[in-house]
Write a protein that holds these residues in place. Structure first.
Motif, mmCIF file in Angstrom:
data_model
loop_
_atom_site.group_PDB
_atom_site.id
_atom_site.type_symbol
_atom_site.label_atom_id
_atom_site.label_comp_id
_atom_site.label_asym_id
_atom_site.label_seq_id
_atom_site.Cartn_x
_atom_site.Cartn_y
_atom_site.Cartn_z
ATOM 1 N N ILE A 70 10.591 10.007 -10.182
ATOM 2 C CA ILE A 70 9.132 10.184 -10.052
ATOM 3 C C ILE A 70 8.482 10.533 -11.391
ATOM 4 O O ILE A 70 7.399 11.109 -11.429
ATOM 5 C CB ILE A 70 8.807 11.267 -9.004
ATOM 6 C CG1 ILE A 70 9.435 12.608 -9.402
ATOM 7 C CG2 ILE A 70 9.280 10.844 -7.627
ATOM 8 C CD1 ILE A 70 8.956 13.776 -8.576
ATOM 9 N N ALA A 73 5.000 9.086 -11.701
ATOM 10 C CA ALA A 73 4.131 9.206 -10.513
ATOM 11 C C ALA A 73 3.220 10.428 -10.648
ATOM 12 O O ALA A 73 3.528 11.511 -10.150
ATOM 13 C CB ALA A 73 4.976 9.281 -9.247
ATOM 14 N N GLU A 75 0.116 11.072 -9.445
ATOM 15 C CA GLU A 75 -0.523 11.539 -8.203
ATOM 16 C C GLU A 75 0.481 12.290 -7.336
ATOM 17 O O GLU A 75 0.151 13.318 -6.735
ATOM 18 C CB GLU A 75 -1.108 10.356 -7.431
ATOM 19 C CG GLU A 75 -2.329 9.731 -8.100
ATOM 20 C CD GLU A 75 -2.897 8.578 -7.291
ATOM 21 O OE1 GLU A 75 -2.434 8.367 -6.143
ATOM 22 O OE2 GLU A 75 -3.786 7.878 -7.796
ATOM 23 N N LEU A 76 1.705 11.772 -7.251
ATOM 24 C CA LEU A 76 2.750 12.432 -6.462
ATOM 25 C C LEU A 76 3.068 13.804 -7.036
ATOM 26 O O LEU A 76 3.164 14.792 -6.297
ATOM 27 C CB LEU A 76 4.009 11.561 -6.434
ATOM 28 C CG LEU A 76 5.262 12.205 -5.820
ATOM 29 C CD1 LEU A 76 5.014 12.621 -4.386
ATOM 30 C CD2 LEU A 76 6.443 11.251 -5.897
ATOM 31 N N PHE A 79 0.418 16.177 -6.151
ATOM 32 C CA PHE A 79 0.536 16.569 -4.742
ATOM 33 C C PHE A 79 1.620 17.642 -4.581
ATOM 34 O O PHE A 79 1.430 18.628 -3.877
ATOM 35 C CB PHE A 79 0.873 15.345 -3.882
ATOM 36 C CG PHE A 79 1.206 15.668 -2.459
ATOM 37 C CD1 PHE A 79 0.209 15.902 -1.530
ATOM 38 C CD2 PHE A 79 2.539 15.759 -2.042
ATOM 39 C CE1 PHE A 79 0.521 16.222 -0.209
ATOM 40 C CE2 PHE A 79 2.854 16.074 -0.729
ATOM 41 C CZ PHE A 79 1.840 16.303 0.186
ATOM 42 N N GLU A 119 3.663 13.016 4.632
ATOM 43 C CA GLU A 119 2.642 12.897 3.587
ATOM 44 C C GLU A 119 3.240 12.318 2.313
ATOM 45 O O GLU A 119 2.621 11.479 1.643
ATOM 46 C CB GLU A 119 2.038 14.274 3.303
ATOM 47 C CG GLU A 119 1.103 14.774 4.382
ATOM 48 C CD GLU A 119 0.384 16.052 3.971
ATOM 49 O OE1 GLU A 119 -0.606 15.966 3.220
ATOM 50 O OE2 GLU A 119 0.833 17.131 4.398
ATOM 51 N N LEU A 120 4.454 12.741 1.972
ATOM 52 C CA LEU A 120 5.123 12.228 0.772
ATOM 53 C C LEU A 120 5.366 10.730 0.862
ATOM 54 O O LEU A 120 5.324 10.019 -0.144
ATOM 55 C CB LEU A 120 6.464 12.956 0.579
ATOM 56 C CG LEU A 120 6.405 14.357 -0.043
ATOM 57 C CD1 LEU A 120 7.753 15.047 0.071
ATOM 58 C CD2 LEU A 120 5.974 14.262 -1.489
ATOM 59 N N ASN A 122 3.551 8.393 1.849
ATOM 60 C CA ASN A 122 2.419 7.594 1.368
ATOM 61 C C ASN A 122 2.409 7.463 -0.152
ATOM 62 O O ASN A 122 1.830 6.514 -0.686
ATOM 63 C CB ASN A 122 1.100 8.211 1.847
ATOM 64 C CG ASN A 122 0.977 8.209 3.349
ATOM 65 O OD1 ASN A 122 1.419 7.275 4.012
ATOM 66 N ND2 ASN A 122 0.397 9.254 3.915
ATOM 67 N N TYR A 123 3.032 8.423 -0.834
ATOM 68 C CA TYR A 123 3.093 8.375 -2.301
ATOM 69 C C TYR A 123 4.307 7.586 -2.801
ATOM 70 O O TYR A 123 4.324 7.143 -3.947
ATOM 71 C CB TYR A 123 3.164 9.795 -2.878
ATOM 72 C CG TYR A 123 1.913 10.598 -2.694
ATOM 73 C CD1 TYR A 123 0.874 10.547 -3.619
ATOM 74 C CD2 TYR A 123 1.747 11.434 -1.595
ATOM 75 C CE1 TYR A 123 -0.280 11.288 -3.461
ATOM 76 C CE2 TYR A 123 0.598 12.195 -1.422
ATOM 77 C CZ TYR A 123 -0.411 12.115 -2.363
ATOM 78 O OH TYR A 123 -1.557 12.866 -2.192
ATOM 79 N N ASP A 126 5.658 1.712 0.263
ATOM 80 C CA ASP A 126 4.663 0.817 0.863
ATOM 81 C C ASP A 126 5.425 -0.181 1.730
ATOM 82 O O ASP A 126 6.073 -1.099 1.230
ATOM 83 C CB ASP A 126 3.887 0.096 -0.245
ATOM 84 C CG ASP A 126 2.821 -0.842 0.315
ATOM 85 O OD1 ASP A 126 2.718 -0.937 1.549
ATOM 86 O OD2 ASP A 126 2.115 -1.471 -0.485
ATOM 87 N N GLU A 462 -0.185 3.575 -8.612
ATOM 88 C CA GLU A 462 1.015 4.235 -9.122
ATOM 89 C C GLU A 462 2.257 3.537 -8.581
ATOM 90 O O GLU A 462 2.216 2.898 -7.522
ATOM 91 C CB GLU A 462 1.015 5.702 -8.695
ATOM 92 C CG GLU A 462 0.033 6.555 -9.467
ATOM 93 C CD GLU A 462 0.474 8.012 -9.541
ATOM 94 O OE1 GLU A 462 1.321 8.423 -8.743
ATOM 95 O OE2 GLU A 462 -0.036 8.721 -10.424
ATOM 96 N N LYS A 464 5.414 2.461 -6.640
ATOM 97 C CA LYS A 464 5.928 2.729 -5.297
ATOM 98 C C LYS A 464 7.065 1.758 -5.006
ATOM 99 O O LYS A 464 7.172 0.703 -5.651
ATOM 100 C CB LYS A 464 4.839 2.516 -4.236
ATOM 101 C CG LYS A 464 3.832 3.609 -4.100
ATOM 102 C CD LYS A 464 2.928 3.326 -2.904
ATOM 103 C CE LYS A 464 1.860 4.391 -2.744
ATOM 104 N NZ LYS A 464 1.007 4.139 -1.558
#
Length: 567
Positions: A70, A73, A75-76, A79, A119-120, A122-123, A126, A462, A464
């Motif tokens: 990561i 990443a 945004e991740l 979070f 929730e994770l 989604n980061y 896909d 980002e 994925k």
């Protein structure tokens, strides 16, 4: 990026540790070999519950683990930081399912709630599957795609935040107004009572003082006559008490120096004479003070009647309680006035926030209009390259709010995503009217449109892991080759894990995994192996013809050669 997958005691797998690379990883195998095992394990790790899941050995727990890199990443990582989770460049997610069916979830070895894992997901991942395709038909999802493409998600979140704040403010204002309206009548009563008590100008013990004065004035004649009688007896008559005591005191004075008791007696008589004189003075003053005054008596009676009337009216027993009621009414009236002040202030705040919300809504609308044209053009180009050569795609934006809307009308018309509704319109053939996607596209077309969207957005999002589960449904021939090229281009920007039956797609793999099922005794097992060179050629040949014949091998070699030539 998913760097490693570890499975233990899962379905037909006893134990497997699989290293994954960036780019395009293909999973192939015979029908029924268990190609969905890897994808299913990732879904389970991310908190999903799938049917038919069981352990290879039902007496032991089932354990699944995925390791993600990561580092890039942002945004991740943001979070994770917001949720108080410290990590470096690696994120290890795991799930253990005990023999009794209970699950435990872990993040870097620390137990966590399944909600956080979801929730994770989604980061990190896909998924491209049928449910995802159906989601594409939703106008809300289409709006999400446009905003992601245009980079409007931060502005949209600003709009959503202000929108939510305004809804809270409106609710507060409505409650204040309702409370104020409810209290309006009783507040009028409180104001009347306050004015009545204020005008009365009461003070503590006033009723007791007035009652005493009333009683004194009511007995003026009796008290005056008594004062005169006492004064006469004490001082004025012949042989009055004062004269008698004075005579005795004069005689006693001759002998007081002989004895202390005589001296004390003389002093006491002297003090008594002084007290009698003071008493006479007080009685004389009283006679002058209490001269009969009918007008004063009438005023005292009126005042007492007012006090008693107020006490009876307000159901209290004393002036102290009336004064306490006066203080309470003062506080209640002030609170009502404070509510009216709050209503005025909150109304001003709402007007200011409304202007700001409208401004952000208009900014969103303008940018969406601009980027909708760019996105539709780029999507159309990509769709046409996926064997829909005459495909036309447009993005229609309708504004749900009008300039003359009141605040309540505006809030009712818009949503957290803004004041626009978005719809993707499509026609696969010239001469046909543009219609919503749900009305015109087949399953194969929808899958390709979604693939085009993922490619267009790939370099704007980002990193994925994109999972394509049998994306080739409904396609073949030249279309399959174009879809294969398309997936390979997508894998240059994002890590792609693809389950496929199509040799054209498999030939574009940077990593090729083959899943095989075999039986030993009464047990079935699954083996997953990485194939290269000749083994890979044989697998692609099998995918082309079902067998590894010389013709199929030749065809497979030509397919790979052609791909290598095109790059």
């Amino acid at each position: 990026m998913l760097s490693e997958l570890y499975l233990k005691n899962y379905l037909l797998v006893t134990e497997l540790r699989l290293t994954l690379d960036k780019g395009l990883t293909i999973i192939s195998g015979e029908t029924g070999a268990g190609k969905s095992i890897l994808v299913g394990s990732i879904s389970l790790i991310c908190g999903e519950n799938l049917p038919g899941i069981e352990a290879f050995d039902k007496e032991k727990p089932l354990y699944l683990e995925a390791t993600f890199n990561i580092k890039q990443a942002q945004e991740l990582n943001c979070f994770l930081a917001n949720n108080g989770i410290e990590t470096e460049d690696e994120l290890i997610l795991a799930r253990e399912i005990s023999p009794n069916g209970k699950s435990a979830y872990f993040l870097n070895g620390r137990r966590i709630a399944v909600s956080l894992l979801k929730e994770l997901k989604n980061y990190l991942i896909d998924f491209h599957h049928q449910r995802d395709q159906q989601r594409l038909l939703s106008p809300a999802y289409q709006l999400d795609l446009l905003d992601a493409y245009a980079g409007l998600l931060p502005l949209r979140e600003e709009f959503a935040t202000r929108y939510r704040e305004m809804k809270v403010e409106m609710k507060t204002l409505e409650e204040l107004k309702a409370e104020t309206e409810k209290q309006k009548q009783i507040n009028d009563l409180y104001r009347y009572q306050f004015a009545e008590l204020e005008n009365a100008k009461l003070h503590i013990n006033e009723d007791i003082e007035l009652q005493n004065e009333y009683e004194l004035l009511s007995h003026t004649w009796e008290i005056t006559e008594l004062c005169e009688q006492i004064t006469a007896e004490l001082l004025e008559r012949e042989n009055s008490v004062f004269d008698v005591l004075s005579g005795y005191l004069t005689k006693l004075k001759h002998y007081e120096h002989f004895n202390a008791d005589l001296k004390n007696a003389a002093d006491s008589i002297q003090q008594a004479l002084e007290n009698l004189q003071e008493a006479a003075n007080n009685l004389s003053h009283t006679k002058e003070y209490i001269s009969f005054n009918p007008l004063r008596l009438e005023k005292i009676q009126e005042r007492l009647d007012l006090i008693n009337s107020l006490a009876y009216k307000h159901k209290v027993r004393s002036i102290e309680e009336l004064l306490q009621l006066f203080t309470e009414r003062s506080t209640q009236i002030a609170a009502f006035a404070d509510n009216e002040k709050k209503i005025a202030e909150l109304t001003q705040i709402l007007q200011k926030d409304f202007a700001c919300l409208q401004k952000k809504g208009e900014e969103l609308s303008c940018k969406r209009q601009k980027f909708a044209a760019e996105l539709s053009r780029e999507l159309q180009e990509n769709i046409r390259s996926l064997s829909i050569p005459e495909g036309i795609l447009e993005i229609r934006i309708d504004k749900k709010a009008k300039e003359n809307f009141l605040i309540s009308e505006y809030i009712s018309a818009v949503t957290e995503s803004g004041q626009d509704s978005v719809e993707f319109l499509f026609s696969a053939n010239p001469g046909f009217e543009l219609k919503p996607l749900s009305a015109v596209v087949s399953g194969g077309e929808l899958s390709r449109i979604l693939l085009a969207i993922k490619k267009v957005l790939a370099d704007r999002l980002e990193p994925k892991l994109i999972i394509l589960d049998e994306i080739e449904a409904g396609i073949g021939g030249k279309t399959a080759a174009k879809v294969a090229d398309f997936i390979a281009q997508l894998a240059e920007m994002q890590q792609v894990l693809c389950i496929t039956h199509l040799a054209q797609i498999a030939a574009r793999a940077s990593t090729h995994l083959v899943i095989e099922k075999f039986t030993q005794g009464e047990k079935s097992f699954v083996n997953i192996r990485k194939v290269e060179a000749e083994q890979r050629l044989e697998e692609i040949a099998r995918m082309l013809s079902g067998k590894t014949t010389s013709t199929a091998l030749k065809h497979a070699a030509e397919l790979i050669k052609d791909i290598n030539k095109r790059g």
